[in-house]
Design a protein around this motif. Structure first.
Motif, PDB file in Angstrom:
ATOM      1  N   VAL A 264       0.839  -1.200   0.000  1.00  0.00           N
ATOM      2  CA  VAL A 264       0.000   0.000   0.000  1.00  0.00           C
ATOM      3  C   VAL A 264       0.873   1.249   0.000  1.00  0.00           C
ATOM      4  N   ASN A 265       1.922   1.235   0.815  1.00  0.00           N
ATOM      5  CA  ASN A 265       2.825   2.390   0.879  1.00  0.00           C
ATOM      6  C   ASN A 265       3.428   2.710  -0.491  1.00  0.00           C
ATOM      7  N   SER A 266       3.660   1.661  -1.284  1.00  0.00           N
ATOM      8  CA  SER A 266       4.275   1.863  -2.597  1.00  0.00           C
ATOM      9  C   SER A 266       3.341   2.558  -3.576  1.00  0.00           C
ATOM     10  N   LEU A 267       2.038   2.620  -3.234  1.00  0.00           N
ATOM     11  CA  LEU A 267       1.043   3.221  -4.127  1.00  0.00           C
ATOM     12  C   LEU A 267       0.838   4.709  -3.866  1.00  0.00           C
ATOM     13  N   GLY A 268       1.480   5.262  -2.826  1.00  0.00           N
ATOM     14  CA  GLY A 268       1.408   6.697  -2.595  1.00  0.00           C
ATOM     15  C   GLY A 268       0.673   7.089  -1.324  1.00  0.00           C
ATOM     16  N   THR A 269       0.876   8.326  -0.884  1.00  0.00           N
ATOM     17  CA  THR A 269       0.315   8.814   0.379  1.00  0.00           C
ATOM     18  C   THR A 269      -1.207   8.863   0.362  1.00  0.00           C
ATOM     19  N   ASP A 270      -1.821   9.234  -0.775  1.00  0.00           N
ATOM     20  CA  ASP A 270      -3.283   9.277  -0.860  1.00  0.00           C
ATOM     21  C   ASP A 270      -3.893   7.891  -0.662  1.00  0.00           C
ATOM     22  N   ILE A 353     -11.795   8.294  -2.846  1.00  0.00           N
ATOM     23  CA  ILE A 353     -12.085   7.277  -3.864  1.00  0.00           C
ATOM     24  C   ILE A 353     -11.417   5.951  -3.508  1.00  0.00           C
ATOM     25  N   TYR A 354     -10.165   6.017  -3.106  1.00  0.00           N
ATOM     26  CA  TYR A 354      -9.446   4.793  -2.725  1.00  0.00           C
ATOM     27  C   TYR A 354     -10.103   4.129  -1.515  1.00  0.00           C
ATOM     28  N   GLY A 355     -10.457   4.925  -0.530  1.00  0.00           N
ATOM     29  CA  GLY A 355     -11.081   4.380   0.668  1.00  0.00           C
ATOM     30  C   GLY A 355     -12.416   3.731   0.375  1.00  0.00           C
ATOM     31  N   TYR A 412      -3.424  -5.248 -13.820  1.00  0.00           N
ATOM     32  CA  TYR A 412      -4.838  -5.224 -13.447  1.00  0.00           C
ATOM     33  C   TYR A 412      -5.027  -5.228 -11.926  1.00  0.00           C
ATOM     34  N   PHE A 413      -4.152  -5.920 -11.200  1.00  0.00           N
ATOM     35  CA  PHE A 413      -4.273  -6.050  -9.749  1.00  0.00           C
ATOM     36  C   PHE A 413      -3.371  -5.085  -8.975  1.00  0.00           C
ATOM     37  N   HIS A 414      -2.551  -4.296  -9.704  1.00  0.00           N
ATOM     38  CA  HIS A 414      -1.588  -3.441  -9.014  1.00  0.00           C
ATOM     39  C   HIS A 414      -2.243  -2.128  -8.567  1.00  0.00           C
ATOM     40  N   ASN A 415      -3.179  -2.271  -7.639  1.00  0.00           N
ATOM     41  CA  ASN A 415      -3.903  -1.140  -7.067  1.00  0.00           C
ATOM     42  C   ASN A 415      -4.505  -1.599  -5.748  1.00  0.00           C
ATOM     43  N   LEU A 416      -5.128  -0.674  -5.014  1.00  0.00           N
ATOM     44  CA  LEU A 416      -5.658  -1.001  -3.691  1.00  0.00           C
ATOM     45  C   LEU A 416      -6.772  -2.040  -3.765  1.00  0.00           C
ATOM     46  N   ASN A 417      -7.653  -1.927  -4.739  1.00  0.00           N
ATOM     47  CA  ASN A 417      -8.738  -2.901  -4.874  1.00  0.00           C
ATOM     48  C   ASN A 417      -8.205  -4.295  -5.181  1.00  0.00           C
ATOM     49  N   SER A 420      -6.893  -5.738  -2.090  1.00  0.00           N
ATOM     50  CA  SER A 420      -7.930  -6.018  -1.093  1.00  0.00           C
ATOM     51  C   SER A 420      -8.619  -7.358  -1.320  1.00  0.00           C
ATOM     52  N   TRP A 421      -8.714  -7.799  -2.569  1.00  0.00           N
ATOM     53  CA  TRP A 421      -9.394  -9.064  -2.855  1.00  0.00           C
ATOM     54  C   TRP A 421      -8.649 -10.272  -2.295  1.00  0.00           C
ATOM     55  N   SER A 422      -7.388 -10.103  -1.904  1.00  0.00           N
ATOM     56  CA  SER A 422      -6.660 -11.226  -1.309  1.00  0.00           C
ATOM     57  C   SER A 422      -7.269 -11.646   0.015  1.00  0.00           C
TER      58      SER A 422
END
Length: 461
Positions: A264-270, A353-355, A412-417, A420-422
């Motif tokens: 998650v940290n690698s995806l940015g502060t937002d 949006i991410y939350g 396709y999976f390299h995002n918060l969603n 989360s599916w894991s």
């Protein structure tokens, strides 16, 4: 002294719910107070305060909550002693639990204080929040002994059927926490250090209340005498046999969550801020369902101690019904009000949006986590504590780690969603395996007149 609450007779459907409701209330209060920390940071703290506090959760879970898993051993043994009507053993469990809590709290707190920044660096905490996160953690770890004392004391009381008074302790300490938060951060502009000071002050209060109840002999089952405080190795061994697998399971859980937090940290502060807010809100679903899981452990352990095999199956069925109804109610409310709830924490549109994306995934799939906990605690209550630990290691943690190093690498999976599916996938796998073992252990569980025994050894899988 109040009448002992019988966990083996009467209307078990009603008793499980009555037992769970104070635990649920206390858990939600605790989450509400934790949420207040984030909300105060978001509204009155510096720009990155909410991300700084959010990024510490996985590390706190690893170093603090993992060890607190040992208190499950105290809870189960006290409930079993109650079922056996052996109050002398209850006394020995109480004395030993106090010493474990004190020593463990000091050791874990010292370790966390010294090495927290190094852990944050390993987690890839971004440079704009790592100083604030370190400051928060170093103050937080000073209160670790109070956290341990409360959890072990509450476990002892709940093992006797008293789930109400630990909840009252949390209610009082949490109210103090919110007030002190606002005073230190909003009035004195102390930022994350003010939130941390308020947290450890509230932990001190909750621990003091619970152990005051125990010290003044206002317990349902055991009697606490200062002159008899002693470390009993046999009881300690039993606490560790039940609690250590839970602690190791929690630790491994936390390690997998640290890997996820690093991702998650690698995806940015937002993304970190949105994820932290979503985690805070979905925690309300978890604690609501987990209260039934804790009730399942206490009632199953009591049934095991009283040698009432049929009760175990009845408790399992009733617990599944309760956890389903509670999930539908709480997750439904969160889904309906997710946007205004997230807006309490966040003002950044991107973070919102991410939350929201993560919250929708969790709120619609969290029932699988609830069923997993019911099944695992039913197995623990039958004196098989290693099995659910191994199941979690291989299914839940294994799946998440594998997910991070495989699917998360894909676009396709390299995002918060995608990350989360894991969670729901791993919970479903754990349910399947745990159910198989529950059926096997229940089938071969037999009691004689002298003691509860199983045809399968407690340490086997």
């Amino acid at each position: 002294m109040k009448k002992v609450v019988d966990l083996t007779e009467g209307n078990l459907f009603k008793k499980i719910l009555i037992f769970a409701l104070p635990i649920m209330a206390s858990g939600m209060l605790q989450l509400f107070y934790n949420a207040a920390d984030l909300i105060v940071c978001g509204k009155f703290g510096t720009e990155h305060a909410i991300a700084a506090v959010s990024s510490t959760t996985a590390l706190i879970n690893l170093l603090v909550n993992s060890f607190v898993g040992l208190s499950v051993g105290s809870n189960a043994l006290m409930a079993r002693s109650l079922g056996e009507k052996n109050n002398e053993k209850g006394n020995r469990i109480a004395y030993t639990s106090l010493i474990i809590a004190l020593v463990g709290g000091v050791l874990v707190g010292s370790f966390g204080f010294i090495f927290c920044r190094k852990f944050l660096e390993w987690m890839g905490t971004t440079s704009d929040v790592i100083d604030l996160s370190t400051e928060y953690l170093r103050i937080y770890f000073l209160g670790t002994p109070f956290s341990f004392l409360f959890n072990f004391g509450a476990a002892l009381l709940r093992g006797t059927g008293d789930s109400r008074r630990p909840s009252i302790a949390l209610f009082l300490s949490g109210g103090f926490n919110i007030g002190l938060n606002l005073l230190l951060v909003a009035v004195f502009n102390m930022d994350v250090e003010g939130v941390a000071i308020a947290t450890i002050a509230s932990q001190l209060i909750s621990a003091a209340i619970v152990w005051f109840i125990i010290f003044t002999k206002r317990t349902h089952f055991f009697t606490f005498e200062f002159k008899n405080i002693k470390f009993y190795f046999n009881e300690a061994k039993e606490i560790f046999i039940i609690g250590l697998p839970v602690a190791l399971q929690a630790a491994t859980f936390s390690i997998s969550n640290i890997l996820i937090q690093s991702s998650v940290n690698s995806l940015g502060t937002d993304v970190v801020s949105g994820n932290g807010a979503a985690n805070s809100i979905e925690g309300f679903i978890f604690v609501a369902m987990d209260s039934i899981g804790q009730a399942t452990l206490a009632f199953t352990s009591a049934a095991y101690g009283a040698k009432k095999k049929e009760n175990i199956k009845t408790i399992f069925k009733y617990s599944i019904v309760h956890v389903l109804l509670i999930y539908l109610a709480v997750s439904g409310l969160i889904l309906i009000f997710r946007k205004p709830l997230l807006s309490l924490y966040l003002s950044n549109p991107e973070a919102l949006i991410y939350g929201e994306g993560k919250l929708v995934i969790f709120a619609t799939t969290y029932i699988t986590c609830g069923i997993m906990n019911i099944t695992a605690n039913s197995i623990r209550g039958m004196n098989h504590s290693i099995t659910p630990m191994v199941v979690v290691l291989t299914t839940v943690c294994g799946t998440r780690i594998l997910w991070i190093y495989t699917l998360f690498k894909l676009e396709y999976f390299h995002n918060l969603n995608g990350l989360s599916w894991s969670y729901p996938v791993s919970w479903i796998l754990a349910i399947i395996v745990d159910l198989i073992f529950f059926i096997i252990f229940y089938k071969y569980l037999k009691f004689n007149k002298e003691e509860a025994v199983s045809e399968l050894e407690p340490s086997t899988i």
